[in-house]
Design a protein around this motif. Structure first.
Motif, PDB file in Angstrom:
ATOM      1  N   LYS A   1       4.496 -12.317 -10.372  1.00 41.53           N
ATOM      2  CA  LYS A   1       4.571 -10.915 -10.772  1.00 41.53           C
ATOM      3  C   LYS A   1       3.942 -10.016  -9.714  1.00 41.53           C
ATOM      4  O   LYS A   1       3.231 -10.472  -8.815  1.00 41.53           O
ATOM      5  N   CYS A   2       4.214  -8.726  -9.859  1.00 42.48           N
ATOM      6  CA  CYS A   2       3.647  -7.694  -9.001  1.00 42.48           C
ATOM      7  C   CYS A   2       2.912  -6.705  -9.899  1.00 42.48           C
ATOM      8  O   CYS A   2       3.496  -6.149 -10.829  1.00 42.48           O
TER       9      CYS A   2
ATOM     10  N   ARG B   1      -2.846   3.549  -4.250  1.00 36.37           N
ATOM     11  CA  ARG B   1      -2.176   2.663  -5.198  1.00 36.37           C
ATOM     12  C   ARG B   1      -1.738   1.403  -4.467  1.00 36.37           C
ATOM     13  O   ARG B   1      -1.078   1.473  -3.438  1.00 36.37           O
ATOM     14  N   PHE B   2      -2.131   0.270  -5.002  1.00 39.59           N
ATOM     15  CA  PHE B   2      -1.774  -1.024  -4.432  1.00 39.59           C
ATOM     16  C   PHE B   2      -0.780  -1.734  -5.335  1.00 39.59           C
ATOM     17  O   PHE B   2      -0.762  -1.526  -6.546  1.00 39.59           O
TER      18      PHE B   2
ATOM     19  N   MET C   1      -6.257   3.472  -7.756  1.00 44.72           N
ATOM     20  CA  MET C   1      -7.609   3.891  -7.400  1.00 44.72           C
ATOM     21  C   MET C   1      -7.742   5.391  -7.668  1.00 44.72           C
ATOM     22  O   MET C   1      -6.956   6.179  -7.130  1.00 44.72           O
ATOM     23  N   THR C   2      -8.699   5.783  -8.475  1.00 42.49           N
ATOM     24  CA  THR C   2      -8.862   7.192  -8.841  1.00 42.49           C
ATOM     25  C   THR C   2     -10.292   7.653  -8.641  1.00 42.49           C
ATOM     26  O   THR C   2     -11.228   6.850  -8.627  1.00 42.49           O
ATOM     27  N   VAL C   3     -10.436   8.962  -8.479  1.00 42.96           N
ATOM     28  CA  VAL C   3     -11.749   9.606  -8.426  1.00 42.96           C
ATOM     29  C   VAL C   3     -11.911  10.398  -9.721  1.00 42.96           C
ATOM     30  O   VAL C   3     -11.095  11.271 -10.013  1.00 42.96           O
TER      31      VAL C   3
ATOM     32  N   PHE D   1       0.851  -1.185   0.000  1.00 39.31           N
ATOM     33  CA  PHE D   1       0.000   0.000   0.000  1.00 39.31           C
ATOM     34  C   PHE D   1       0.887   1.235   0.000  1.00 39.31           C
ATOM     35  O   PHE D   1       1.690   1.437   0.922  1.00 39.31           O
ATOM     36  N   MET D   2       0.775   2.050  -1.027  1.00 40.56           N
ATOM     37  CA  MET D   2       1.629   3.229  -1.183  1.00 40.56           C
ATOM     38  C   MET D   2       1.207   4.348  -0.224  1.00 40.56           C
ATOM     39  O   MET D   2       0.024   4.674  -0.122  1.00 40.56           O
TER      40      MET D   2
END
Length: 471
Positions: A343-344, A335-336, A349-351, A320-321
């Motif tokens: 892989k990563c 941002r996760f 997540m945006t509004v 979790f950023m």
């Protein structure tokens, strides 16, 4: 007569989306250890992931910009002799990360801004105090160099990383395995969950439990707890019927929940992540393929479901950023970093907003990288809120700041009396008997040196006569 049907919230339309394929991190051998850890930690500079390693424990650190396929020979951070169970970036230094392992130690590492050419094997400091595996790490949110660790010995230890010493050991507060530990916003209290099915709120400096709740969730599976809004605790757990639940509790009345909701019948432990700037809790389950998000408010039902991000692949872990690492120009509120088997995958997540201007309501001032307290100040009883920064112009990570560990010794505690004197005036600071004793030792040493010099000269003379055949 009009009636408002839809609850007003600026986060009602939050949506998640994965990044493009070339912005993922691929070919990473994510650890297969069966431990309810996130296995991933991120900050505005790096993403760190616990990986499989032969002969010990290791994790990999990648610069955020180094996306795509990861070279199989990419340097690792290795030093533990058993698997790594948890990692956590220091909130006050983006180049410092701590790791906890089954080998009972905690190690703190300095990560350079450049990519090293070989494995990083030497930690800045190794912290030894646990007798069993260490599975939980949590840096203090406002005090410099204060690190918490919790292990299988039911012990919580707080360390001063700057000196490598133990500050506090919280013994006899837990009767069984500790599942998770979380700080409140200013670092004055801890919340813990335990295998004995109790949630405890602890004042670490007074070494006592200030609030306790038995069986917040009736199920036998692990419970998680975090601090959310002031005086409230958010929990995840299981019902008697093995249904996953979430709960919201007020410390002023810890007996009854403010809210208790059932979610589904999956068996993965829910890992909660909280963003205090938006009052949103994100729930990520081990083995799930979705992220659910809820808004915490002061009106019933208090925990409002917003939406769910779903994908096809189940997640093995999640990073979790921090808010200062987000892209404010794209109205990004979270941002996760979702771990799969190899892989990563970053998820944003945006509004949705039509304007390109800075959105003040989405980005209030947020905790920055500067600590508000020193370790000694916090230990002495002082509290302070995080030092906030504005994201209006975006956040630029500071350059590499070296973590210096200063080991204390007995001489540090007993400095010589009086002000420091120059060489010429040093005699005045010694007592007469002590000065005479030192001078006598010097005279004796000089006599010894003269005697040895005379003996060496005699031996050299005799040796010269012998080699010349005179004797």
């Amino acid at each position: 007569m009009s009636r408002r049907v839809v609850r007003q919230s600026k986060f009602r339309h939050v949506f998640g989306q994965p990044v493009k394929a070339d912005q993922m991190y691929e070919d990473i051998r994510v650890s297969k250890v069966t431990w309810d850890s996130s296995f991933c930690a991120v900050n505005p500079k790096f993403v760190a992931i616990i990986v499989e390693a032969g002969g010990g424990g290791a994790f990999i650190v990648l610069p955020l910009a180094k996306t795509g396929r990861v070279d199989k020979n990419h340097p690792l951070v290795t030093g533990h002799t058993a698997p790594v169970l948890d990692i956590d970036w220091c909130p006050h230094n983006d180049n410092v990360i701590a790791s906890a392992s089954e080998d009972t130690t905690v190690m703190v590492w300095q990560i350079p801004d450049y990519v090293p050419v070989r494995n990083v094997t030497e930690p800045v400091v190794t912290l030894e105090g646990h007798s069993k595996r260490v599975g939980i790490l949590a840096w203090h949110p406002t005090a410099r160099n204060v690190l918490l660790s919790a292990g299988g010995d039911n012990l919580v230890i707080l360390w001063n990383v700057g000196t490598g010493e133990m500050l506090l050991a919280l013994e006899d507060l837990h009767t069984d395995l500790i599942y998770n530990v979380g700080w409140n916003r200013n670092g004055s209290l801890l919340v813990t969950t335990c295998k004995d099915k109790r949630v405890r709120v602890i004042d670490p400096r007074r070494r006592r439990v200030v609030a306790e709740k038995a069986r917040p969730h009736d199920g036998a599976r692990p419970t998680r707890a975090i601090f959310v809004a002031e005086g409230k605790i958010f929990t995840t757990g299981f019902s008697k019927m093995s249904e996953r639940q979430l709960g919201l509790w007020d410390l002023s009345n810890f007996e009854e929940p403010i809210a208790l909701q059932e979610m589904d019948t999956s068996n993965g432990v829910l890992l909660p992540f909280y963003d205090p700037d938006s009052s949103i809790v994100y729930l990520c389950g081990k083995g799930d393929s979705s992220i659910r998000y809820f808004e915490i408010t002061d009106e019933a039902p208090y925990v409002h479901y917003l939406s769910t991000y779903s994908s096809k692949e189940p997640q093995r872990g999640m990073g979790f950023m921090p808010k200062r690492g987000l892209d404010v120009s794209k109205c990004e509120i979270a941002r996760f970093f979702k771990l799969h088997e190899r892989k990563c995958e970053p998820i944003v997540m945006t509004v949705p907003r039509k304007s390109d201007l800075f959105q003040d309501d989405l980005y209030p001032d947020t905790p920055g990288p500067e600590p508000a307290l020193e370790a000694d100040e916090w230990l002495a009883g002082k509290d302070a809120e995080p030092i906030l920064i504005s994201l209006r112009d975006g956040y630029v990570p500071v350059k590499n700041r070296e973590l210096k560990v200063v080991k204390k010794n007995i001489l540090d505690n007993k400095p010589p009396p009086g002000p420091r004197r120059s060489q010429s005036a040093s005699d005045a600071g010694l007592s007469r008997p002590a000065l005479e004793e030192v001078l006598e030792e010097i005279r004796a040493l000089k006599e010894t040196v003269r005697a040895h010099e005379k003996r060496i000269a005699d031996l050299e003379h005799k040796l010269g006569q012998f080699t010349n055949g005179t004797e």
